[in-house]
Design an enzyme around this catalytic site. Structure first.
Site, mmCIF file in Angstrom:
data_model
loop_
_atom_site.group_PDB
_atom_site.id
_atom_site.type_symbol
_atom_site.label_atom_id
_atom_site.label_comp_id
_atom_site.label_asym_id
_atom_site.label_seq_id
_atom_site.Cartn_x
_atom_site.Cartn_y
_atom_site.Cartn_z
ATOM 1 N N SER A 53 0.822 -1.210 0.000
ATOM 2 C CA SER A 53 0.000 0.000 0.000
ATOM 3 C C SER A 53 0.863 1.271 0.000
ATOM 4 O O SER A 53 1.728 1.407 -0.852
ATOM 5 C CB SER A 53 -0.954 -0.064 1.189
ATOM 6 O OG SER A 53 -2.071 0.721 0.944
ATOM 7 N N HIS A 106 -7.596 -5.641 -0.411
ATOM 8 C CA HIS A 106 -6.374 -4.882 -0.133
ATOM 9 C C HIS A 106 -5.711 -5.466 1.124
ATOM 10 O O HIS A 106 -6.201 -5.264 2.231
ATOM 11 C CB HIS A 106 -6.797 -3.429 0.112
ATOM 12 C CG HIS A 106 -5.674 -2.466 0.233
ATOM 13 N ND1 HIS A 106 -4.902 -2.091 -0.840
ATOM 14 C CD2 HIS A 106 -5.185 -1.794 1.302
ATOM 15 C CE1 HIS A 106 -4.002 -1.214 -0.444
ATOM 16 N NE2 HIS A 106 -4.152 -1.024 0.851
ATOM 17 N N LYS A 166 4.217 2.024 -2.341
ATOM 18 C CA LYS A 166 4.643 3.216 -3.095
ATOM 19 C C LYS A 166 6.085 3.502 -2.673
ATOM 20 O O LYS A 166 6.955 3.836 -3.484
ATOM 21 C CB LYS A 166 3.769 4.434 -2.751
ATOM 22 C CG LYS A 166 2.253 4.216 -2.857
ATOM 23 C CD LYS A 166 1.480 5.485 -2.508
ATOM 24 C CE LYS A 166 0.074 5.276 -1.941
ATOM 25 N NZ LYS A 166 -0.929 4.683 -2.748
ATOM 26 N N TRP A 213 -9.835 0.491 -5.481
ATOM 27 C CA TRP A 213 -9.290 1.801 -5.089
ATOM 28 C C TRP A 213 -7.863 1.959 -5.620
ATOM 29 O O TRP A 213 -7.436 3.064 -5.971
ATOM 30 C CB TRP A 213 -9.340 1.885 -3.558
ATOM 31 C CG TRP A 213 -8.908 3.162 -2.934
ATOM 32 C CD1 TRP A 213 -7.854 3.327 -2.068
ATOM 33 C CD2 TRP A 213 -9.500 4.461 -3.063
ATOM 34 N NE1 TRP A 213 -7.772 4.634 -1.664
ATOM 35 C CE2 TRP A 213 -8.765 5.357 -2.255
ATOM 36 C CE3 TRP A 213 -10.591 4.943 -3.798
ATOM 37 C CZ2 TRP A 213 -9.082 6.710 -2.149
ATOM 38 C CZ3 TRP A 213 -10.899 6.301 -3.692
ATOM 39 C CH2 TRP A 213 -10.152 7.164 -2.879
HETATM 40 C C1 GTR Z 1 -5.418 4.501 1.599
HETATM 41 C C2 GTR Z 1 -4.800 5.348 0.527
HETATM 42 C C3 GTR Z 1 -4.052 4.456 -0.411
HETATM 43 C C4 GTR Z 1 -3.164 3.466 0.310
HETATM 44 C C5 GTR Z 1 -3.743 2.983 1.635
HETATM 45 C C6 GTR Z 1 -2.736 2.397 2.629
HETATM 46 O O1 GTR Z 1 -6.255 5.189 2.418
HETATM 47 O O2 GTR Z 1 -5.802 6.041 -0.127
HETATM 48 O O3 GTR Z 1 -3.315 5.234 -1.321
HETATM 49 O O4 GTR Z 1 -1.921 3.972 0.475
HETATM 50 O O5 GTR Z 1 -4.366 3.986 2.332
HETATM 51 O O6 GTR Z 1 -1.572 2.737 2.650
HETATM 52 O O7 GTR Z 1 -3.181 1.606 3.447
#
Ligand code: GTR
Length: 421
Positions: free
Chosen positions: A261, A402, A265, A352
């Protein structure tokens, strides 16, 4: 009638406030866009060989990513001291060595420190390792009473026992489902983890973490082109690499940087900006990670800059609702890691993060891997779920949400065995 109009207007306002209008999950509504060719420089000249890629194209892409997306690190800072806080040869059912190593940094009378928790397979020295950040502290990754609980700031989360911004005993082992340590050890790899908020607390506040160590005079926050949190976290990973280079039990030429997540990045940016990382894994990294920004599917540049204004550099806000002005896209970040192995992973229900955009970024990065004689993604159509593509540039989309699952790790271990070991 008046009432109806008012209600409509009110719900319109409300949905806009929550950004509903900006979230597209419909493939038919993906706007038309033109992607830049990784093998064509900004001035239009064709990149025909790795020499030109290395000398011209890669540097100009990295320069753009640095100054306009993640932000530049303002200077250099070496580890000032290292302390082995704890060590045992009897971890993970006697199969692993556990080490907790604290790194200290000092500049302008300010200091930060962070702790690396290492598990290393006993039967293999030096060992190839995965290095990664965790979201809720080192003590969450395995139910091991010896893991020191970080005192760094944490976002309150009662389900993890985090109140008053402090990590607690309650979450020991709470994330062990995401970290199959014994399986990693059995596969002949080590694992090093760091609690990310020790390097920079994940909040829109530039008075804490590593940023202030680099402030000049009365500077209060990074300049427009200077580092946001992702770049600061990537900096921390590079400093952990500085340490690995000094630890005989770690094979520093075989360090794979892994992240999920926001931390996926981070792993991509860390891997692109520090070529000492032998491989990179980006799990469900989405917007600002592996997903193509110009698709504007799921989370968008505007949305991420609004929800997390501290993650990227300030210049990135110039591209909020203005993605087409970007002269590059995230496929070129993956390309900048070539020829080193990169694994991009998506999850079917993680819309997402735009799974298709993540796949396409890997696909469009492929020509650069091929320039080096490496295999990237050979088919233009997304593979079916749970059918991983294991090339130097690897990709899978698995069933589910996710998350980081056993399926993900099984793939990473298989792939790392083939391309890193
Ligand atoms: C979310 C965000 C994503 C992702 C995620 C995470 O809220 O919008 O870009 O990075 O968090 O890191 O769990």
């Amino acid at each position: 009638m008046k009432k109806l109009v008012f209600c409509l207007l009110f719900s319109l306002l409300l949905s806009n406030a929550y950004g509903q209008f900006d979230v597209n999950y419909d493939e038919d509504k993906v706007p038309e866009f033109k992607l830049s060719d990784p093998l064509k420089s900004f001035n239009g000249s064709k990149i025909r060989n790795t020499k030109k890629w290395e000398k011209k194209r890669r540097p100009e892409l990295m320069d753009f990513f640095s100054k306009n997306i993640y932000g530049e690190v303002p200077g250099q800072l070496a580890i000032s001291s290292v302390e082995i806080l704890e060590e045992s040869a009897e971890a993970i059912n006697g199969k692993a060595i556990r080490k907790q190593v604290e790194l200290f940094f000092e500049k302008e009378n300010k200091q930060i420190h962070f702790t690396i928790l290492l598990y290393l397979p006993k039967q293999l020295t030096p060992a190839p390792i995965f290095v990664a950040y965790n979201f809720y502290g080192n003590h969450t990754i395995v139910n091991d009473v010896n893991i020191i609980i970080s005192e760094a700031w944490a976002k309150n989360n009662p389900s993890f026992g985090i109140i008053n911004n402090q990590l607690t005993e309650q979450s020991r082992g709470a994330r062990s489902d995401r970290w199959p340590v014994e399986k990693i050890i059995d596969a002949g790899f080590g694992l090093a983890v760091i609690y990310y908020c020790e390097v920079d607390p994940d909040k829109d506040d530039f008075s804490d973490g590593v940023h202030p160590l680099f402030y000049v005079d009365d500077q209060q926050q990074p300049a427009e082109d200077e580092w946001g949190a992702i770049s600061a976290w990537a900096w921390g990973l590079s400093r952990s690499m500085d340490y690995f280079e000094t630890d005989d039990a770690v094979d520093a030429s075989k360090v794979i940087v892994f992240g999920h997540s926001r931390l996926g990045k981070t792993s991509l940016w860390a891997g692109a900006s520090d070529r000492r990382f032998a491989g990179v894994i980006s799990n469900n990294s989405g917007c600002g990670g592996a997903a193509l920004s110009k698709r504007r599917f799921g989370e968008t540049v505007w949305r991420i800059n609004r929800s997390f204004p501290h993650w990227f550099c300030k210049n990135f806000k110039n591209y909020s609702k203005n993605e087409n002005a970007l002269p590059l896209d995230q496929h070129e970040l993956i390309a900048c890691i070539a020829p080193r192995p990169v694994y991009i992973a998506s999850a079917e229900e993680d819309l997402w993060a735009d799974p298709k955009g993540e796949f396409l970024a890997a696909l469009y990065a492929t020509p650069v891997f091929e320039l080096y004689g490496k295999k990237g993604i050979e088919h233009t159509i997304m593979p079916p779920v749970n059918q991983a593509i294991h090339n130097t540039l690897a990709y899978h989309i698995r069933t589910g949400k996710h998350n980081v699952t056993d399926y993900d790790w099984d793939q990473y271990l298989k792939w790392a065995e083939m391309f890193i070991k």
